[in-house]
Structures are given as structure tokens and as C-alpha cells.
Design an enzyme around this catalytic site. Structure first.
Site, PDB file in Angstrom:
ATOM      1  CB  THR A   1      -0.866   0.029   1.291  1.00 15.79           C
ATOM      2  OG1 THR A   1      -1.197  -1.304   1.629  1.00 15.79           O
ATOM      3  CG2 THR A   1      -2.091   0.849   1.125  1.00 15.79           C
ATOM      4  CB  VAL A   2       3.594   2.404   2.265  1.00 12.15           C
ATOM      5  CG1 VAL A   2       4.489   3.634   2.367  1.00 12.15           C
ATOM      6  CG2 VAL A   2       2.732   2.255   3.506  1.00 12.15           C
TER       7      VAL A   2
ATOM      8  NE  ARG B   1       6.977 -11.837   0.408  1.00 10.33           N
ATOM      9  CZ  ARG B   1       6.092 -11.403   1.278  1.00 10.33           C
ATOM     10  NH1 ARG B   1       4.829 -11.253   0.933  1.00 10.33           N
ATOM     11  NH2 ARG B   1       6.435 -11.145   2.511  1.00 10.33           N
TER      12      ARG B   1
ATOM     13  CE  LYS C   1       5.406  -0.154  12.166  1.00 12.19           C
ATOM     14  NZ  LYS C   1       4.403   0.334  11.279  1.00 12.19           N
TER      15      LYS C   1
ATOM     16  CB  VAL D   1       7.427   7.483  15.051  1.00 11.18           C
ATOM     17  CG1 VAL D   1       6.635   7.871  16.300  1.00 11.18           C
ATOM     18  CG2 VAL D   1       8.578   6.556  15.428  1.00 11.18           C
TER      19      VAL D   1
ATOM     20  N   GLY E   1       2.955   7.683  11.492  1.00 14.03           N
ATOM     21  CA  GLY E   1       2.585   7.854  10.078  1.00 14.03           C
ATOM     22  C   GLY E   1       3.033   9.173   9.484  1.00 14.03           C
TER      23      GLY E   1
ATOM     24  CG  ASP F   1       2.695  -0.464  15.300  1.00 19.68           C
ATOM     25  OD1 ASP F   1       3.472  -0.655  14.363  1.00 19.68           O
ATOM     26  OD2 ASP F   1       2.039   0.590  15.447  1.00 19.68           O
TER      27      ASP F   1
ATOM     28  CE  LYS G   1       3.793   2.994  14.530  1.00 16.64           C
ATOM     29  NZ  LYS G   1       2.349   2.887  14.324  1.00 16.64           N
TER      30      LYS G   1
ATOM     31  N   GLY H   1      -1.960   4.076   7.109  1.00 12.39           N
ATOM     32  CA  GLY H   1      -2.548   4.065   5.769  1.00 12.39           C
ATOM     33  C   GLY H   1      -1.518   4.480   4.740  1.00 12.39           C
TER      34      GLY H   1
HETATM   35  N1  HSE Z   1      -0.424  -0.692  11.970  1.00  8.67           N
HETATM   36  C1  HSE Z   1       0.046   0.636  12.176  1.00  8.67           C
HETATM   37  C2  HSE Z   1      -1.074   1.418  12.818  1.00  8.67           C
HETATM   38  C3  HSE Z   1       0.432   1.236  10.854  1.00  8.67           C
HETATM   39  O1  HSE Z   1      -2.181   0.920  12.922  1.00  8.67           O
HETATM   40  O2  HSE Z   1      -0.844   2.527  13.253  1.00  8.67           O
HETATM   41  C4  HSE Z   1       1.351   2.397  10.983  1.00  8.67           C
HETATM   42  O3  HSE Z   1       2.500   2.085  11.679  1.00  8.67           O
END
Ligand code: HSE
Length: 437
Positions: A14-15, A46, A107, A134, A136, A203, A207, A304
Site C-alpha cells: 500500500t505504501v 514479491r 519501526k 513513528v 505515520g 507496534d 514507536k 494508511g
Molecule cells: N499498523 C500501524 C497502525 C500502521 O495501525 O498505526 C502504521 O505504523
């Protein structure tokens, strides 16, 4: 005009796809701003056959991202693979050692290997940029690393995981169950491949560990974060919090104390009238308390494709603008060798208010016994309420909100209460955080 900056992107999810599209569609604008063109010359992912809605006809394809890092005709290696280990680690190390600038959104990689990689980048005289790692799209790395230089920071905290905030917001606003909201977050592309990373708080911990290093000038210590996730937060907790004037958010908090630095991630009660309580959905927010500046609140899209791609693009543009001899400073704000060891403040000495919810038998003396345990442990109560419990006609839910006390007093009081035989199930204990209104 200076020669074009050649970019290689490893990872076209996506990114990566959003970034590729943004660089192509803003080609002229970026060239004007940076004084040179930015061109994606090579990619690795991939599956070559997958339709990503981007035109890859003019780029060199690498099946192996490590090959792209080692031999691609590029100036910047953009790592969007993810994961703390290989291939991301090998690729980034190889790219830096080869003298390529690196931009990463990873991260987990930085939380584990950030100090080592910052050192390699310094040795090689190249940039290691990671704004997207960190919060987004929020420029919190630049704020901590550059804008607040010279300030002494006492606390940095925030909502750092869009998935958790999305889930908690939907539960609260729409009275929905946890699983349903998680599935929706995954469908929208916010969640990590393994949702445990999001909902388990890991996650956020990654961060937070990166922010701690930048805020306090310490080595990154991601194994020394106290972590609790959101999977045991129920809709009843959310409603009870609301009645008492609080909202539940998953916060990451790093705070200097007299015994060291606390790093903690846990569901947290924040006052309903605080700014952070208003941060909804996938939005992230970070508050930094600094001695010269005062309090800074940054808020914006935290997860996102587009939000993350925006931060990666900014990092690439910084590289395009830099000239030999006029580059930015070290990746972690000070030379990697000058980062201090991280000194952990024990969770048991954490001080703050607490919300405690207990399912108890409805009989004479229970209320008094709970109050007695609190008093025995030196805990002052702000409020105590009782109401019928879900799932048992003989049970009542007792909810206590305490004034500031220590974690060890709370743990002892809760253990004492459990030992008295009138509690059913697990007590729910949620910390209350002092926040800006
Ligand atoms: N899975 C992470 C979130 C994506 O929901 O913030 C961004 O790091």
C-alpha cells in the site's frame, strides 16, 4: 540542474505503491522544490505480475531486495518491506555500507537495530531517514530531532497506533464488538500483517522506543517497554469510563522520573475534555513536554498508504535537497556513540491515578472490605460506585477511581482484594494519565 536523484523502492504494498504514484505525479513540482529531479529507477517486490495501478515499464525490477540494495543503480534505498529481521535488516545495512542514503518506514527494524544502523550511516556519511516509522504522516521525528534541539524533554506521550485507536473509537461510538472493529481496520489496510502487533501494543512500543531515544538522548531500548494491549477492553469498560468522565485510549508514554525513564504502553483513561480524548479513528497524536517550548501537540493521519507515503516522500525530498558537505545531522539527533545507556524506571514505582473495576458478590461487608484494602495500602479514593454486573444476578460491579498513588500500592491492594474471596473473574485495572485539557 544537479543530476536526478535515483530512488530504489523495496516493497510495493500500500505504501510503496502510493509513494511510487506520488513521485511520478509530482515530478515537476518536486524538481522545482528540490533543485533536481527525483526518479524511481528500480523496485523490488514479491510478485511482479500483480496489478498495483502503477506503470513499472521504465524501472528495473529486482526479485531480491538485497540485490537492489547491493547493485541497483540508485542513490537512495527506500525500505518498505517491514519486520525487524531479514531481508529488511540485511538490505538496509548493505545499502548504507555501500554509501546509499536510506529512507525507511520500518519501526520494528529501528527499534531493534536503530543505534547500529545510525552508526553505519554516520560512518558512511549518508542519511538514514525514518519519519514514517513513528505516527505515520505526523512529523514527530523532525520535531524531536531538529526543532526541539536544546530543550530538555520531560515527557512524550501519544496515540501511536491507528488500528487500536480506530477500534476503540468504533467500539465507543457505535457500541460494536472488538472483533468486528478489528476486521474492519484490517480491511481498510491500517493493521499490520499480524494484528497482534497492533492490538497487543507492540507496534506502539516500537514507536515509543524510537521516540524515547530522540527525546532523552538514550540508546533505543525496545525490550524495556512495559506493554499491555487493548484486547481485554470491553464495551462495559468504555461505558463506565465515560460515566466517570474518561475515555480509554491506547497510549505510549515515555517519562523522565527520579529513578530513570518510564516507557509504558497500556490502555489509558484520559479526561473526556482533554484534547487527546478527541483524537478519533486512525488519527495519531503526540504530545511533547519541553522546557523551553512548553507543550506541543501534534496530530494527524497515523496509518494508511497515503499518510505513510507522505512522510517517506518528505524524507526523500530532504535527501534531494541536501548537498555534499551540507547534509543533516545524525539519524538519532546526536552521534550514535554519544547516546547514553537507557536507565529504566521500574513500573512498580509508576505514580498516577487508577480506574479499577471488580465483579463482586453482593453481600454485607464487601464494599467496606474493598475500601479497607485501599486504605491499608495508603490509597485515597476519588470515587467508588456500584451497579448490577453483566452475566450474573448475584454479582455487582464495583468501580473505583483513585487519586495519585503508586503501581505497587495498587497491585498490593488488588491482590489483597482478590485474596478475600468475593471477586469473580479478573479485576480490570486501567491507569489514568494526566493530560492537557
Ligand atoms: N499498523 C500501524 C497502525 C500502521 O495501525 O498505526 C502504521 O505504523
Amino acid at each position: 540542474m544537479t543530476q536526478a536523484l535515483k530512488v530504489g523502492i523495496a516493497g510495493l504494498g500500500t505504501v510503496g505503491s502510493a509513494l511510487f504514484g506520488a513521485i511520478a505525479s509530482r515530478h515537476n513540482l518536486l524538481a522545482e522544490i528540490c533543485g533536481r529531479e527525483i526518479v524511481v529507477t528500480a523496485v523490488s517486490a514479491r510478485d511482479k505480475t500483480r496489478d498495483r495501478g502503477i506503470d513499472l515499464s521504465n524501472v528495473t525490477w529486482f526479485d531480491d531486495p538485497a540485490e537492489l540494495a547491493r547493485s541497483g543503480d540508485i542513490d537512495v534505498f527506500v525500505e518498505l518491506i517491514g519486520g525487524e529481521g531479514d531481508p529488511a535488516h540485511t538490505c538496509v545495512s548493505a545499502a548504507l555500507a555501500r554509501g546509499l542514503h536510506v529512507v525507511t518506514a520500518n519501526k520494528a527494524l529501528l527499534a531493534r537495530h536503530g543505534v547500529e544502523l545510525a552508526g553505519v550511516a554516520e560512518e558512511a556519511g549518508v542519511l538514514l531517514n525514518f519519519e514514517a516509522a513513528v505516527a505515520g504522516g505526523i512529523p514527530v521525528i523532525k520535531a524531536l530531532r531538529e526543532s526541539l534541539t536544546g530543550n530538555s524533554i520531560t515527557r512524550v506521550y501519544g496515540i501511536l497506533n491507528g488500528t487500536c485507536n480506530y477500534i476503540l473509537t468504533r467500539m465507543q461510538k457505535e457500541n460494536l464488538g472488538f472483533e468486528e472493529c478489528l476486521a474492519e481496520a484490517q480491511r481498510l489496510g491500517y493493521a499490520e500483517a499480524d494484528p497482534t502487533f497492533d492490538i497487543g501494543g507492540f507496534d506502539t512500543a516500537h514507536k515509543l522506543a524510537i521516540m524515547t531515544s530522540l527525546a532523552f538522548g538514550t540508546r533505543i531500548a525496545s525490550d524495556e517497554v512495559y506493554v499491555e494491549g487493548i484486547s481485554n477492553i470491553s464495551i462495559e469498560d468504555i461505558r463506565a469510563a465515560e460515566e466517570l468522565g474518561y475515555r480509554i485510549k491506547l497510549l505510549g508514554v515515555a517519562q523522565r522520573t527520579s529513578t530513570g525513564i518510564e516507557q509504558r504502553v497500556h490502555p489509558t483513561m484520559v479526561p473526556l475534555d482533554s484534547m487527546i480524548a478527541e483524537v478519533d479513528g486512525v488519527t495519531n497524536a503526540v504530545t511533547i513536554e519541553a522546557d523551553i517550548l512548553g507543550e506541543l501537540l501534534l496530530s494527524g493521519p497515523g496509518a494508511g498508504g497515503d499518510a505513510t507515503a507522505s512522510a517517506v516522500l518528505g524524507d526523500i525530498a530532504d535527501i534531494a535537497k541536501s548537498r555534499p558537505g551540507h547534509q543533516h545531522g545524525p539519524a538519532l539527533g546526536r552521534p550514535a556513540a554519544h547516546l547514553e545507556p537507557y536507565k529504566r524506571a521500574r513500573m512498580r514505582s509508576h505514580e498516577g491515578g487508577y480506574f479499577i473495576s471488580l465483579k463482586v458478590e453482593d453481600r454485607v461487608g464487601v464494599f467496606a472490605a474493598i475500601a479497607a484494602q485501599m486504605s491499608k495500602n495508603g490509597i485515597s479514593l476519588e470515587s467508588i460506585v456500584q451497579r448490577p454486573a453483566n452475566g450474573g444476578s448475584d454479582l455487582k460491579t464495583v468501580i473505583l477511581v483513585t487519586h495519585a498513588t503508586t503501581e505497587s500500592s495498587i497491585r498490593e491492594a488488588v491482590e489483597g482484594i482478590r485474596g478475600e474471596g468475593y471477586v469473580s473473574g479478573e479485576p480490570q485495572v486501567i491507569r489514568i494519565e494526566r493530560t492537557k485539557r
